[in-house]
Scaffold this motif. Structure first.
Motif, PDB file in Angstrom:
ATOM      1  N   VAL A 222     -27.218  -3.766  10.225  1.00 50.04           N
ATOM      2  CA  VAL A 222     -25.985  -4.479  10.288  1.00 50.04           C
ATOM      3  C   VAL A 222     -24.780  -3.479  10.228  1.00 50.04           C
ATOM      4  N   VAL A 223     -23.822  -3.490  11.201  1.00 42.81           N
ATOM      5  CA  VAL A 223     -22.955  -2.498  11.293  1.00 42.81           C
ATOM      6  C   VAL A 223     -21.424  -3.084  11.560  1.00 42.81           C
ATOM      7  N   ASP A 224     -20.488  -2.450  11.047  1.00 42.74           N
ATOM      8  CA  ASP A 224     -19.175  -2.792  11.172  1.00 42.74           C
ATOM      9  C   ASP A 224     -18.838  -2.502  12.896  1.00 42.74           C
ATOM     10  N   CYS A 225     -18.397  -3.739  13.551  1.00 37.83           N
ATOM     11  CA  CYS A 225     -18.444  -3.561  14.991  1.00 37.83           C
ATOM     12  C   CYS A 225     -17.400  -2.556  15.312  1.00 37.83           C
ATOM     13  N   ASP A 226     -16.417  -2.072  14.769  1.00 34.03           N
ATOM     14  CA  ASP A 226     -15.660  -1.019  14.992  1.00 34.03           C
ATOM     15  C   ASP A 226     -15.863   0.240  14.502  1.00 34.03           C
ATOM     16  N   ALA A 227     -16.961   0.321  13.913  1.00 30.93           N
ATOM     17  CA  ALA A 227     -17.334   1.688  13.269  1.00 30.93           C
ATOM     18  C   ALA A 227     -17.313   2.801  14.248  1.00 30.93           C
ATOM     19  N   LYS A 228     -16.610   3.983  13.669  1.00 29.75           N
ATOM     20  CA  LYS A 228     -16.401   5.120  14.666  1.00 29.75           C
ATOM     21  C   LYS A 228     -17.314   6.207  14.557  1.00 29.75           C
ATOM     22  N   ARG A 229     -18.426   5.883  13.556  1.00 32.05           N
ATOM     23  CA  ARG A 229     -19.458   6.731  13.463  1.00 32.05           C
ATOM     24  C   ARG A 229     -20.753   5.788  13.145  1.00 32.05           C
ATOM     25  N   ILE A 230     -21.739   6.196  13.780  1.00 29.36           N
ATOM     26  CA  ILE A 230     -23.060   5.506  13.706  1.00 29.36           C
ATOM     27  C   ILE A 230     -24.459   6.483  13.370  1.00 29.36           C
ATOM     28  N   PRO A 231     -25.139   6.054  12.771  1.00 27.99           N
ATOM     29  CA  PRO A 231     -26.499   6.799  12.611  1.00 27.99           C
ATOM     30  C   PRO A 231     -26.946   7.636  13.754  1.00 27.99           C
ATOM     31  N   VAL A 232     -27.260   8.679  13.679  1.00 27.38           N
ATOM     32  CA  VAL A 232     -27.822   9.374  15.207  1.00 27.38           C
ATOM     33  C   VAL A 232     -28.778   9.092  15.773  1.00 27.38           C
ATOM     34  N   ARG A 233     -29.761   8.280  15.217  1.00 31.70           N
ATOM     35  CA  ARG A 233     -30.752   7.660  16.037  1.00 31.70           C
ATOM     36  C   ARG A 233     -30.322   6.601  16.849  1.00 31.70           C
ATOM     37  N   TYR A 234     -29.044   6.157  16.965  1.00 33.89           N
ATOM     38  CA  TYR A 234     -28.479   5.060  17.735  1.00 33.89           C
ATOM     39  C   TYR A 234     -27.333   5.459  18.437  1.00 33.89           C
ATOM     40  N   ASN A 235     -27.055   4.851  19.360  1.00 33.71           N
ATOM     41  CA  ASN A 235     -25.845   5.188  20.321  1.00 33.71           C
ATOM     42  C   ASN A 235     -25.059   4.276  20.860  1.00 33.71           C
ATOM     43  N   ARG A 236     -25.434   2.970  20.577  1.00 35.96           N
ATOM     44  CA  ARG A 236     -24.782   1.631  20.923  1.00 35.96           C
ATOM     45  C   ARG A 236     -24.546   0.749  19.804  1.00 35.96           C
ATOM     46  N   ILE A 237     -23.537  -0.209  19.811  1.00 37.98           N
ATOM     47  CA  ILE A 237     -23.271  -1.099  19.011  1.00 37.98           C
ATOM     48  C   ILE A 237     -23.242  -2.442  19.766  1.00 37.98           C
ATOM     49  N   LEU A 238     -23.997  -3.224  19.276  1.00 34.70           N
ATOM     50  CA  LEU A 238     -24.176  -4.491  20.039  1.00 34.70           C
ATOM     51  C   LEU A 238     -23.382  -5.759  19.266  1.00 34.70           C
ATOM     52  N   HIS A 239     -22.829  -6.519  20.267  1.00 34.06           N
ATOM     53  CA  HIS A 239     -22.292  -7.865  19.480  1.00 34.06           C
ATOM     54  C   HIS A 239     -22.954  -9.031  19.931  1.00 34.06           C
ATOM     55  N   ILE A 240     -23.274  -9.798  18.782  1.00 33.44           N
ATOM     56  CA  ILE A 240     -24.129 -10.923  18.945  1.00 33.44           C
ATOM     57  C   ILE A 240     -23.017 -12.109  19.397  1.00 33.44           C
ATOM     58  N   THR A 241     -23.779 -12.445  20.607  1.00 32.16           N
ATOM     59  CA  THR A 241     -22.753 -13.588  21.390  1.00 32.16           C
ATOM     60  C   THR A 241     -23.505 -14.850  21.180  1.00 32.16           C
ATOM     61  N   GLY A 242     -24.511 -14.978  20.802  1.00 33.07           N
ATOM     62  CA  GLY A 242     -25.294 -16.505  20.802  1.00 33.07           C
ATOM     63  C   GLY A 242     -26.514 -16.398  20.330  1.00 33.07           C
ATOM     64  N   VAL A 243     -26.945 -17.364  19.477  1.00 36.88           N
ATOM     65  CA  VAL A 243     -28.022 -17.487  18.642  1.00 36.88           C
ATOM     66  C   VAL A 243     -28.585 -18.980  19.031  1.00 36.88           C
ATOM     67  N   TYR A 244     -29.674 -19.161  19.981  1.00 40.37           N
ATOM     68  CA  TYR A 244     -30.114 -20.430  20.184  1.00 40.37           C
ATOM     69  C   TYR A 244     -31.514 -20.799  20.068  1.00 40.37           C
ATOM     70  N   LYS A 245     -31.729 -21.986  20.057  1.00 41.44           N
ATOM     71  CA  LYS A 245     -33.277 -22.345  20.066  1.00 41.44           C
ATOM     72  C   LYS A 245     -33.643 -22.054  21.531  1.00 41.44           C
ATOM     73  N   ALA A 246     -34.788 -21.169  21.552  1.00 42.19           N
ATOM     74  CA  ALA A 246     -35.321 -20.642  22.752  1.00 42.19           C
ATOM     75  C   ALA A 246     -35.993 -21.767  23.707  1.00 42.19           C
ATOM     76  N   PRO A 247     -35.428 -21.653  25.025  1.00 40.48           N
ATOM     77  CA  PRO A 247     -35.910 -22.642  25.906  1.00 40.48           C
ATOM     78  C   PRO A 247     -37.096 -21.970  26.526  1.00 40.48           C
ATOM     79  N   ALA A 248     -37.834 -22.704  27.219  1.00 38.66           N
ATOM     80  CA  ALA A 248     -39.227 -22.225  28.087  1.00 38.66           C
ATOM     81  C   ALA A 248     -38.616 -21.110  28.967  1.00 38.66           C
ATOM     82  N   SER A 249     -39.369 -20.009  28.899  1.00 39.89           N
ATOM     83  CA  SER A 249     -39.281 -18.860  29.729  1.00 39.89           C
ATOM     84  C   SER A 249     -37.763 -18.393  29.601  1.00 39.89           C
ATOM     85  N   ALA A 250     -37.693 -18.081  28.534  1.00 36.96           N
ATOM     86  CA  ALA A 250     -36.164 -17.690  27.860  1.00 36.96           C
ATOM     87  C   ALA A 250     -35.835 -16.264  28.575  1.00 36.96           C
ATOM     88  N   SER A 251     -34.701 -15.918  28.956  1.00 36.97           N
ATOM     89  CA  SER A 251     -34.375 -14.590  29.272  1.00 36.97           C
ATOM     90  C   SER A 251     -32.799 -14.531  29.128  1.00 36.97           C
TER      91      SER A 251
END
Length: 284
Positions: A222-251
């Motif tokens: 979990v990270v603040d979406c507007d964090a200016k510094r993040i742990p060195v092992r990461y280089n991206r902040i991802l924003h969750i746009t949707g949480v769905y029941k997975a359909p068949a062959s979901a992508s």
């Protein structure tokens, strides 16, 4: 009348003999009195024996005889006799100081074990609880104390699927992990399932670009979406746009929010493949 001339007076002569005999008896009586009264005192003064009959050295002071254990015998009442002596029970090297009684030996007291608040907190957690716990991205959780919160709360990041005696017994996969604590040789493991919520952000590491791009997400982070510094092992902040029941062959194609949506999505199947998680790189 006749008379005798030149003879002694019978009354006078008889008195003189009686007086001599009386004087002899007085001398004898005096001698006897001396023998009875004076002579024993002289003899006692020269005696070399003590009152108890044991011989004393010449000129030595009178010492009372001793009984077993080196204690004086015949002590008057009221004189303490509890004198430490190696010959008396309960005294000497290694003695317990208990006086040598015949009572049974008491079992040693059970040591009091100090409570462990962290262990108690782990053992208080039950399956179905939610916790305000998350992976910080630096290799540890934000807290080691698993305090339950309402599962609808904004900080209910984890759902406890089970409580085990070891982390190896917990299911592990995308969005699943565990936290454990060991105390006094006993381990309590809390099996965790991440609760994903739209609008929250998590950490990821992108490698490559274009069609060769790959995104490895820290799904338990979990990270603040507007964090200016993040742990060195990461280089991206991802924003969750949707949480769905997975359909068949979901992508990622199932992540579009509107018709013709051209957003570039990154998606994962979580919750044992039952849930489709959709994210995008946070733009701010």
């Amino acid at each position: 009348m006749s008379s005798a001339s030149g003879g002694a007076d019978p009354g006078t002569g008889g008195g003189s003999e009686e007086q001599r005999q009386r004087g002899i008896w007085i001398l004898v009586a005096a001698a006897l009195a001396f023998a009875v009264l004076a002579l024993p005192q002289v003899v006692e003064g020269d005696d070399k024996t003590s009152f108890a009959g044991s011989a004393l050295p010449s000129g030595g002071a009178s010492r009372p005889p001793t009984g077993p254990g080196g204690l004086p015998s015949g002590l008057p009442s009221g004189v303490p006799t509890g004198v430490p002596s190696a010959s008396l029970p309960g005294y000497g090297s290694g003695g317990s100081g208990g006086g040598g009684g015949s009572g049974g030996t008491k079992a040693p007291a059970t040591p009091t074990v100090a409570p462990d608040p962290t262990e108690e907190a782990y053992r208080a957690v039950s399956s179905g609880d939610c916790l305000a716990v998350y992976d910080t991205g630096s290799g540890d959780y934000n807290t080691r104390m698993p305090t339950p919160v309402d599962c609808d709360a904004g900080n209910a990041y984890m759902w406890v699927s089970a409580v085990r005696s070891g982390g190896g017994a917990c299911r592990q996969g995308p969005g699943q992990n565990y936290m454990s604590y060991t105390s006094r040789g006993r381990t309590t493991a809390l099996c965790l399932t991440r609760q994903f919520k739209v609008g929250y952000c998590l950490l990821a590491k992108q490698t490559g670009s274009g069609r060769q791009a790959r995104m490895n997400a820290g799904l338990m982070t979990v990270v603040d979406c507007d964090a200016k510094r993040i742990p060195v092992r990461y280089n991206r902040i991802l924003h969750i746009t949707g949480v769905y029941k997975a359909p068949a062959s979901a992508s990622a194609a199932n992540c579009a929010r509107v018709q013709g949506d051209r957003t570039y999505y990154w998606s994962w199947l979580v919750n044992d493949g039952r849930t489709l998680l959709c994210t995008m790189v946070y733009q701010g």
